[in-house]
Design a protein around this motif. Structure first.
Motif, PDB file in Angstrom:
ATOM      1  N   GLY A 319       0.805  -1.221   0.000  1.00 54.92           N
ATOM      2  CA  GLY A 319       0.000   0.000   0.000  1.00 54.92           C
ATOM      3  C   GLY A 319       0.836   1.268   0.000  1.00 54.92           C
ATOM      4  O   GLY A 319       1.926   1.318  -0.577  1.00 54.92           O
ATOM      5  N   LYS A 320       0.291   2.299   0.665  1.00 54.42           N
ATOM      6  CA  LYS A 320       0.965   3.598   0.709  1.00 54.42           C
ATOM      7  C   LYS A 320       2.359   3.484   1.329  1.00 54.42           C
ATOM      8  O   LYS A 320       3.327   4.071   0.824  1.00 54.42           O
ATOM      9  N   GLU A 321       2.479   2.682   2.419  1.00 53.82           N
ATOM     10  CA  GLU A 321       3.781   2.546   3.097  1.00 53.82           C
ATOM     11  C   GLU A 321       4.800   1.910   2.157  1.00 53.82           C
ATOM     12  O   GLU A 321       5.950   2.332   2.093  1.00 53.82           O
ATOM     13  N   GLY A 322       4.363   0.856   1.463  1.00 53.37           N
ATOM     14  CA  GLY A 322       5.255   0.177   0.524  1.00 53.37           C
ATOM     15  C   GLY A 322       5.743   1.137  -0.555  1.00 53.37           C
ATOM     16  O   GLY A 322       6.924   1.147  -0.920  1.00 53.37           O
ATOM     17  N   ALA A 323       4.829   1.959  -1.052  1.00 51.62           N
ATOM     18  CA  ALA A 323       5.174   2.920  -2.110  1.00 51.62           C
ATOM     19  C   ALA A 323       6.186   3.938  -1.594  1.00 51.62           C
ATOM     20  O   ALA A 323       7.185   4.247  -2.255  1.00 51.62           O
ATOM     21  N   GLN A 324       5.936   4.443  -0.374  1.00 53.49           N
ATOM     22  CA  GLN A 324       6.834   5.466   0.176  1.00 53.49           C
ATOM     23  C   GLN A 324       8.205   4.899   0.523  1.00 53.49           C
ATOM     24  O   GLN A 324       9.230   5.556   0.346  1.00 53.49           O
ATOM     25  N   LEU A 325       8.203   3.651   0.997  1.00 49.94           N
ATOM     26  CA  LEU A 325       9.467   2.977   1.328  1.00 49.94           C
ATOM     27  C   LEU A 325      10.348   2.886   0.080  1.00 49.94           C
ATOM     28  O   LEU A 325      11.550   3.179   0.119  1.00 49.94           O
ATOM     29  N   LEU A 326       9.731   2.482  -1.027  1.00 48.53           N
ATOM     30  CA  LEU A 326      10.490   2.328  -2.269  1.00 48.53           C
ATOM     31  C   LEU A 326      11.027   3.676  -2.745  1.00 48.53           C
ATOM     32  O   LEU A 326      12.208   3.800  -3.101  1.00 48.53           O
ATOM     33  N   MET A 327      10.191   4.710  -2.715  1.00 48.35           N
ATOM     34  CA  MET A 327      10.623   6.030  -3.190  1.00 48.35           C
ATOM     35  C   MET A 327      11.837   6.517  -2.413  1.00 48.35           C
ATOM     36  O   MET A 327      12.791   7.057  -2.982  1.00 48.35           O
ATOM     37  N   ASP A 328      11.800   6.320  -1.092  1.00 48.14           N
ATOM     38  CA  ASP A 328      12.894   6.817  -0.250  1.00 48.14           C
ATOM     39  C   ASP A 328      14.196   6.062  -0.464  1.00 48.14           C
ATOM     40  O   ASP A 328      15.259   6.537  -0.072  1.00 48.14           O
ATOM     41  N   ARG A 363     -10.664   7.369  -6.099  1.00 49.48           N
ATOM     42  CA  ARG A 363     -10.860   5.932  -6.361  1.00 49.48           C
ATOM     43  C   ARG A 363     -11.589   5.734  -7.673  1.00 49.48           C
ATOM     44  O   ARG A 363     -11.295   4.831  -8.448  1.00 49.48           O
ATOM     45  N   GLN A 364     -12.580   6.618  -7.916  1.00 48.39           N
ATOM     46  CA  GLN A 364     -13.338   6.549  -9.171  1.00 48.39           C
ATOM     47  C   GLN A 364     -12.403   6.738 -10.369  1.00 48.39           C
ATOM     48  O   GLN A 364     -12.623   6.190 -11.441  1.00 48.39           O
ATOM     49  N   MET A 365     -11.351   7.540 -10.181  1.00 51.50           N
ATOM     50  CA  MET A 365     -10.365   7.748 -11.244  1.00 51.50           C
ATOM     51  C   MET A 365      -9.378   6.580 -11.334  1.00 51.50           C
ATOM     52  O   MET A 365      -8.532   6.547 -12.218  1.00 51.50           O
ATOM     53  N   GLY A 366      -9.448   5.652 -10.375  1.00 52.10           N
ATOM     54  CA  GLY A 366      -8.564   4.484 -10.415  1.00 52.10           C
ATOM     55  C   GLY A 366      -7.208   4.710  -9.761  1.00 52.10           C
ATOM     56  O   GLY A 366      -6.247   3.999 -10.061  1.00 52.10           O
ATOM     57  N   ILE A 367      -7.127   5.723  -8.884  1.00 47.91           N
ATOM     58  CA  ILE A 367      -5.836   6.021  -8.251  1.00 47.91           C
ATOM     59  C   ILE A 367      -5.764   5.350  -6.877  1.00 47.91           C
ATOM     60  O   ILE A 367      -6.338   5.816  -5.899  1.00 47.91           O
ATOM     61  N   GLU A 368      -5.040   4.231  -6.841  1.00 46.09           N
ATOM     62  CA  GLU A 368      -4.899   3.495  -5.580  1.00 46.09           C
ATOM     63  C   GLU A 368      -3.766   4.086  -4.753  1.00 46.09           C
ATOM     64  O   GLU A 368      -2.888   4.769  -5.267  1.00 46.09           O
ATOM     65  N   ASP A 369      -3.774   3.749  -3.435  1.00 46.38           N
ATOM     66  CA  ASP A 369      -2.725   4.259  -2.547  1.00 46.38           C
ATOM     67  C   ASP A 369      -1.355   3.646  -2.847  1.00 46.38           C
ATOM     68  O   ASP A 369      -0.330   4.191  -2.464  1.00 46.38           O
ATOM     69  N   SER A 370      -1.343   2.502  -3.513  1.00 46.24           N
ATOM     70  CA  SER A 370      -0.060   1.837  -3.810  1.00 46.24           C
ATOM     71  C   SER A 370       0.470   2.218  -5.193  1.00 46.24           C
ATOM     72  O   SER A 370       1.447   1.645  -5.658  1.00 46.24           O
ATOM     73  N   LEU A 371      -0.187   3.189  -5.851  1.00 48.40           N
ATOM     74  CA  LEU A 371       0.209   3.552  -7.224  1.00 48.40           C
ATOM     75  C   LEU A 371       1.350   4.581  -7.238  1.00 48.40           C
ATOM     76  O   LEU A 371       1.298   5.583  -6.522  1.00 48.40           O
ATOM     77  N   LEU A 372       2.349   4.300  -8.050  1.00 49.24           N
ATOM     78  CA  LEU A 372       3.461   5.242  -8.252  1.00 49.24           C
ATOM     79  C   LEU A 372       3.502   5.632  -9.724  1.00 49.24           C
ATOM     80  O   LEU A 372       3.215   4.813 -10.593  1.00 49.24           O
ATOM     81  N   ARG A 373       3.856   6.896  -9.984  1.00 49.00           N
ATOM     82  CA  ARG A 373       4.012   7.330 -11.371  1.00 49.00           C
ATOM     83  C   ARG A 373       5.476   7.661 -11.615  1.00 49.00           C
ATOM     84  O   ARG A 373       6.091   8.410 -10.850  1.00 49.00           O
TER      85      ARG A 373
END
Ligand SMILES: *Cc1c(COP(=O)(O)O)cnc(C)c1O
Length: 403
Positions: A319-328, A363-373
């Motif tokens: 989720g969000k934590e996983g995404a932030q961990l990777l970015m850092d 969410r309707q736009m399909g933007i999940e908390d685990s999504l990275l661009r």
């Protein structure tokens, strides 16, 4: 020379400029001036009345800015273009031009965060409403049209989910119902996709991104398929709202634009290599890229785009934590919003570019908390892959420790 037969690789360098009219200067001169001197009072009168063509004041026109506008007109196969001080100035100019109180705008399921903000302002202040819908088929679009609908506003690929809008379907429906079509073409640049060819009426760009390509300017562009209408926007909404570009920024865009074709090819080939790599990673759940062969919209992508471009999005485990961990843990790849630069940039839409969009709509736009661009830059692909590899290794270790 008839420019119709030139390739884009050539027009990005030559269109809209004649060195003979500028003391032979190879580079487009920078006219850093606010106003222009009239030879006589009558000449001033004639310029204002429109009887004589010529410069008056730089909010109404500037020779450096004109070169940029003419070059963009050629690149998008349009009839006229206007340059603005930001992408949002271009977006707001066209939406103000096309709508009045009580009108309705039909939008693609995802739109740029600040465009969504602008639509919210228009709704609150002027009762101009909008709907966000999927636009895969003509039926889907047709069903959402109301008597007060005046225009269809789309992004494709959609930021940041990379979902595509079927431009031909949009154009067909719009034609049947007499609606105007505006396409935000920022993500592909005029090198990879030309919506005016498919039937759109206007194209907007955040020139901040691929058109400049060097991460040092905020600017926008509007291109249309009707010269008179573009000129009327110049002398109304653009002149009176005033969101113009500075001559120096236009000059930088002219400089950046010269390498657009080679940049877009490299962005696209780097992105394809990264997609192939990311799909094999244990921590990656899904990847989204128009020219990924497993993408259900691959055939549509090939119909309306020349190549996949430089933007990838993907979801990760945790989720969000996983995404932030990777970015850092990334080091060569920088954490930053914006895109289209030489540097590879990564951002987290749910907490950054789209944090202003209410959660339900997000969410309707399909933007999940685990999504990275990821905006894939121009570096060597192997160096980008190496940065991911070291980051994934650390994240995996941290995640197993937590369990
Ligand atoms: C960045 C962006 C905008 C806004 O452009 P600015 O130059 O930042 O004002 C609009 N649409 C898309 C798709 C963008 O990426």
């Amino acid at each position: 020379m008839n420019e119709d037969y030139l390739h884009k690789d050539t027009t990005v360098i030559h269109s809209g400029y004649d060195s003979n009219a500028h003391h032979g200067s190879l580079a487009v001169p920078l006219y850093q001036t606010s106003t222009y001197v009239f030879e006589t009072a009558v000449q001033g009168e004639n310029r204002f009345s429109g009887e004589e063509e010529g410069n008056i004041y730089s909010r109404l026109g500037n020779p450096t800015v004109r070169v940029l506008e003419e070059r963009m007109t050629v690149l998008e196969n349009g009839k006229g273009a206007l340059a603005f001080g930001s992408g949002m100035a271009a977006v707001s100019a066209i939406l103000v031009h096309l709508t009045k109180t009580g009108d309705h705008i039909l939008c693609s399921r995802g739109i740029y965060g600040c465009t969504f903000g602008l639509l919210s302002i228009m709704q609150k202040k002027y009762n101009i409403t909008h709907d966000l819908i999927r636009m895969d088929t003509e039926e889907e679009i047709e069903q959402a049209i109301r008597p007060e609908t005046v225009c269809i506003y789309v992004e494709t690929p959609i930021n940041p989910t990379m979902e595509l809008v079927n431009l031909q379907a949009v154009a067909n429906v719009a034609k049947r119902h007499g609606l105007r079509v505006v396409v935000d073409n920022t993500f592909t640049s005029p090198y990879l996709q030309n919506p005016l060819d498919i039937g759109a009426d206007f194209v907007v760009h955040s020139a901040t991104k691929y058109i400049n390509g060097h991460g040092d300017v905020i600017a926008g562009l509007l291109v249309g398929n009707d010269k008179e209408e573009i000129e009327s926007i110049r002398m109304s909404v653009q002149k009176d709202y005033g969101g113009i570009i500075s001559p120096f920024d236009a000059w930088l865009l002219i400089r950046g634009l010269k390498t657009l074709s080679i940049r877009m090819e490299r962005h696209s080939s780097n992105a394809e290599k990264l997609i192939a790599y990311l799909k094999k990673q244990k921590l990656v759940e899904a990847v989204y890229y128009p020219f990924d062969v497993d993408n259900p919209q691959y055939a549509l992508a090939k119909r309306q785009m020349l190549a996949g471009g430089g933007i990838i999005s993907f979801t990760v485990k945790g989720g969000k934590e996983g995404a932030q961990l990777l970015m850092d843990r990334l080091s060569l790849i920088k954490i930053a919003v914006s895109l289209g630069d030489a540097e590879t940039l990564i951002q987290h839409p749910a907490t950054m570019t789209h944090s202003g969009v209410p959660e339900g709509e997000r969410r309707q736009m399909g933007i999940e908390d685990s999504l990275l661009r990821l905006s894939v830059g121009l570096e060597h692909a192997d160096d980008l892959i190496a940065d991911f590899t070291q980051a994934f290794a650390v994240v995996e270790m941290m995640m197993t420790k937590h369990l």
